[in-house]
Design an enzyme around this catalytic site. Sequence first.
Site, PDB file in Angstrom:
ATOM      1  N   GLU A  46       7.208  -5.508   1.886  1.00 42.72           N
ATOM      2  CA  GLU A  46       6.500  -4.850   2.988  1.00 42.72           C
ATOM      3  C   GLU A  46       6.899  -5.461   4.338  1.00 42.72           C
ATOM      4  OE1 GLU A  46       4.981  -2.225   3.434  1.00 42.72           O
ATOM      5  OE2 GLU A  46       3.754  -2.494   5.204  1.00 42.72           O
ATOM      6  N   ARG A  61       3.066  11.601  14.455  1.00 44.20           N
ATOM      7  CA  ARG A  61       3.539  11.977  13.124  1.00 44.20           C
ATOM      8  C   ARG A  61       5.056  11.970  13.039  1.00 44.20           C
ATOM      9  NH1 ARG A  61      -0.378  14.668  10.093  1.00 44.20           N
ATOM     10  NH2 ARG A  61       1.307  15.666   8.947  1.00 44.20           N
ATOM     11  N   TRP A  76      10.224  18.324  12.998  1.00 42.27           N
ATOM     12  CA  TRP A  76      10.991  17.187  12.468  1.00 42.27           C
ATOM     13  C   TRP A  76      12.101  17.827  11.637  1.00 42.27           C
ATOM     14  CZ3 TRP A  76      12.076  14.883   7.658  1.00 42.27           C
ATOM     15  CH2 TRP A  76      12.459  13.531   7.704  1.00 42.27           C
ATOM     16  N   LYS A 108       8.528  -3.267   7.306  1.00 44.16           N
ATOM     17  CA  LYS A 108       7.974  -3.179   8.665  1.00 44.16           C
ATOM     18  C   LYS A 108       9.063  -3.448   9.693  1.00 44.16           C
ATOM     19  CE  LYS A 108       5.127  -1.423   8.329  1.00 44.16           C
ATOM     20  NZ  LYS A 108       4.624  -0.965   7.094  1.00 44.16           N
ATOM     21  N   CYS A 145       6.374  17.473  10.997  1.00 47.32           N
ATOM     22  CA  CYS A 145       6.065  18.644  11.834  1.00 47.32           C
ATOM     23  C   CYS A 145       4.559  18.823  12.048  1.00 47.32           C
ATOM     24  CB  CYS A 145       6.561  19.911  11.165  1.00 47.32           C
ATOM     25  SG  CYS A 145       8.284  19.880  10.717  1.00 47.32           S
ATOM     26  N   HIS A 187      20.942 -14.196  -7.544  1.00 49.05           N
ATOM     27  CA  HIS A 187      21.739 -13.178  -8.231  1.00 49.05           C
ATOM     28  C   HIS A 187      22.337 -12.180  -7.257  1.00 49.05           C
ATOM     29  CE1 HIS A 187      20.281 -14.851 -11.957  1.00 49.05           C
ATOM     30  NE2 HIS A 187      19.048 -14.786 -11.465  1.00 49.05           N
ATOM     31  N   LYS A 198       5.118  10.003  10.187  1.00 52.60           N
ATOM     32  CA  LYS A 198       3.922   9.344   9.680  1.00 52.60           C
ATOM     33  C   LYS A 198       3.542   9.896   8.316  1.00 52.60           C
ATOM     34  CE  LYS A 198       0.325   6.698   9.887  1.00 52.60           C
ATOM     35  NZ  LYS A 198       0.640   5.310   9.467  1.00 52.60           N
ATOM     36  N   GLU A 235      11.712  -0.565   9.830  1.00 53.77           N
ATOM     37  CA  GLU A 235      11.166   0.695  10.357  1.00 53.77           C
ATOM     38  C   GLU A 235      11.135   0.727  11.879  1.00 53.77           C
ATOM     39  OE1 GLU A 235       7.763   2.523   7.424  1.00 53.77           O
ATOM     40  OE2 GLU A 235       7.275   0.626   8.360  1.00 53.77           O
ATOM     41  N   ASN A 265       5.566  24.497   8.977  1.00 52.96           N
ATOM     42  CA  ASN A 265       5.839  23.188   8.373  1.00 52.96           C
ATOM     43  C   ASN A 265       6.199  23.431   6.920  1.00 52.96           C
ATOM     44  OD1 ASN A 265       4.913  22.136  10.744  1.00 52.96           O
ATOM     45  ND2 ASN A 265       2.983  21.355   9.908  1.00 52.96           N
ATOM     46  N   GLY A 266       7.134  22.672   6.387  1.00 61.47           N
ATOM     47  CA  GLY A 266       7.503  22.853   4.986  1.00 61.47           C
ATOM     48  C   GLY A 266       8.925  23.364   4.870  1.00 61.47           C
TER      49      GLY A 266
HETATM   50  C1  G6P Z   1       5.923   7.645   5.481  1.00 61.78           C
HETATM   51  C2  G6P Z   1       5.324   6.674   6.484  1.00 61.78           C
HETATM   52  C3  G6P Z   1       5.008   5.359   5.794  1.00 61.78           C
HETATM   53  C4  G6P Z   1       4.115   5.581   4.589  1.00 61.78           C
HETATM   54  C5  G6P Z   1       4.715   6.605   3.626  1.00 61.78           C
HETATM   55  C6  G6P Z   1       3.704   7.030   2.565  1.00 61.78           C
HETATM   56  O1  G6P Z   1       7.176   7.192   5.103  1.00 61.78           O
HETATM   57  O2  G6P Z   1       6.204   6.468   7.561  1.00 61.78           O
HETATM   58  O3  G6P Z   1       4.352   4.492   6.696  1.00 61.78           O
HETATM   59  O4  G6P Z   1       3.910   4.379   3.926  1.00 61.78           O
HETATM   60  O5  G6P Z   1       5.080   7.786   4.332  1.00 61.78           O
HETATM   61  O6  G6P Z   1       2.646   7.694   3.198  1.00 61.78           O
HETATM   62  P1  G6P Z   1       1.190   7.861   2.634  1.00 61.78           P
HETATM   63  O7  G6P Z   1       0.455   8.625   3.703  1.00 61.78           O
HETATM   64  O8  G6P Z   1       1.320   8.660   1.370  1.00 61.78           O
HETATM   65  O9  G6P Z   1       0.641   6.518   2.388  1.00 61.78           O
END
Ligand code: G6P
Length: 608
Positions: free
Chosen positions: A481, A27, A74, A485, A2, A504, A603, A488, A100-101
């Site tokens: 990672e 975001r 959001w 990626k 948000c 396994h 984000k 996501e 927000n929150g």
């Molecule tokens: C969200 C984002 C990720 C990020 C994670 C941790 O899930 O989409 O890309 O890695 O938060 O965020 P931070 O800002 O704490 O690295």
Amino acid sequence: MCGIVGYVGPRVATPLLVEGLKRLEYRGYDSAGVAIMNGAGVETVKEAGKISRLEAMLAANPVHGTTGIAHTRWATHGPPNQVNAHPHVSDDGTIAVVHNGIIENATVLKKMLEGRGYTFRSDTDTEVLAHLIEECFDGNLEDAVIEALRQVEGTYGIAVVSSVDAHKIVAARKGSPLLVGLGDDEYFVASDVSAILAHTRKVVYLDDGEMAVVDRNGYRIVDLNAMEVQKKVSRIDWDLGQIERGGFAHFMLKEIFEQPQTLENTMRGRLLDDDGTAKLGGLNLTDDELLAFDNIVITACGTSWHSALIGEHMIEELTRVPVEVEYASEFRYRNPIVNERTLCIVISQSGETADTLAAMREAKRRGARTLGIVNVVGSTIAREADGGIYIHAGPEIGVASTKAFTSQVIALLLFTLKLGRLRDLSILTGREIIEAMHRLPGQIQQILDRSAEIEALAEEFKRASNFLYLGRGYNFPVALEGALKLKEISYIHAEGYPAAEMKHGPIALIDEMMPVVFIAPHDSVFDKLASNIQEVKARKGRVIAITSRDEEALAGKVDYEFRIPETIDLLMPVLASVPLQLLAYYIAVKRGSNVDQPRNLAKSVTVE
Ligand code: G6P
């Protein structure tokens, strides 16, 4: 997640608010709205879906006024529809709130307010705030907000306007970031500096328990006892160009291509070549203090957690200090063994992730020293940590983290060098590492110059429904990672595994339909990995290998090979990540996904 923007000043508010919301689009959100003081009262316009839909509604029916608040939502409580979108308005229509929150005692408060005759229209917890503020209102908005917030449990960043106490925004924070932007005779409120960067670089960050009262004549920061708090004005050194796409099709691509530069920025001024060590001014620890810790705990979420895993490997190998890596969301509710002899490293791009922040606070409560590895200057984690290392990667707008990840790894290596040289790491090894670090930006550029090869590979695999990513040692977190990626942004199911662990379980999935990406550079575990590749090939899996030299062991065993430059084992994760970022990006583009704002993701996750 948000976003909040607010404006008070001489200009027409709507275009400024919509522009601010657009800057926050990255975001992640699913609906948007504005509330403007139009002279007669509070006028609210909101819509589910993209900001462009809200913009079209506002173009068809313009709202005039010079004070207003706006929000991107959001969804947490209730589906993302028009009714649940913010702002939420009080029963009498005089007060509008964006939030927000999460209000944790919303159910109890709602029952109480319903008992007093208030009607609820949405499924949100925020609507409770709008009615509660109306219930507490007696002519002065800030008094009503204070009174209401005293009854609220949970987290919030809020901005509130009232048509009775007009031309004023009251904003308050507990657990959800908020700042006041100081312009020339105009003021902004925002949850993220990007929203207002086009208008001012002077900001005041609110801390938890603080409230800002902003009108055309200025601003005041008070606590929830209405006592004035003196705050420092911070100057933002990001510029507008950094939050724009600059000719790239997507922010994510721009950010991938920025990595030679961002890695330079992370290292700038910090490498002491002759001494084979690093200088880190923000640690706020003497060498003796640094040597006194018994153990290190690293905590983070998402991509940052992956960099933590690489950090664990580095620190243990080069400093011999025991390191444990924990998901922040798990750490905060366990009974972790952390005390004053523990150094807790907290990694967060945004510096605002709710779980990471809570984990850091828990570690502090237990007496640990905390260090933040953070990108966003002035963010909550950066401010609350005892010390830290800014990664200086510049604003990261694409939801899928790329340049922040590689810079986090480098920041961890800088820390490792510093601690290692205080312990047993030899000057010669330190120098070798630094030499390799200096070569890194150029080597990344070489990979980027060959992005067309990865694009062709993406064409070949864009229809896959599953992917496996396998690596060992330093490159196991790279496999995690790479898989993250891909899932996501392309929504292809992908898993990362330590290569030998494949036997396994995941090996059961392998057939001619399963692409398997091996991160197989020439490192200390290459021979082991070559056997794992054979195992996949024997079951007709399609192998894509990220390698670093011509390997006899791989002859005829891989379907596609992408060769990255050679470097030391420690730095392979940085180089190997780049083709995987590009692969995910190109596959997602070819599948028509919204790369910069993938569905359901945010984000910065500022709720639990
Ligand atoms: C969200 C984002 C990720 C990020 C994670 C941790 O899930 O989409 O890309 O890695 O938060 O965020 P931070 O800002 O704490 O690295």
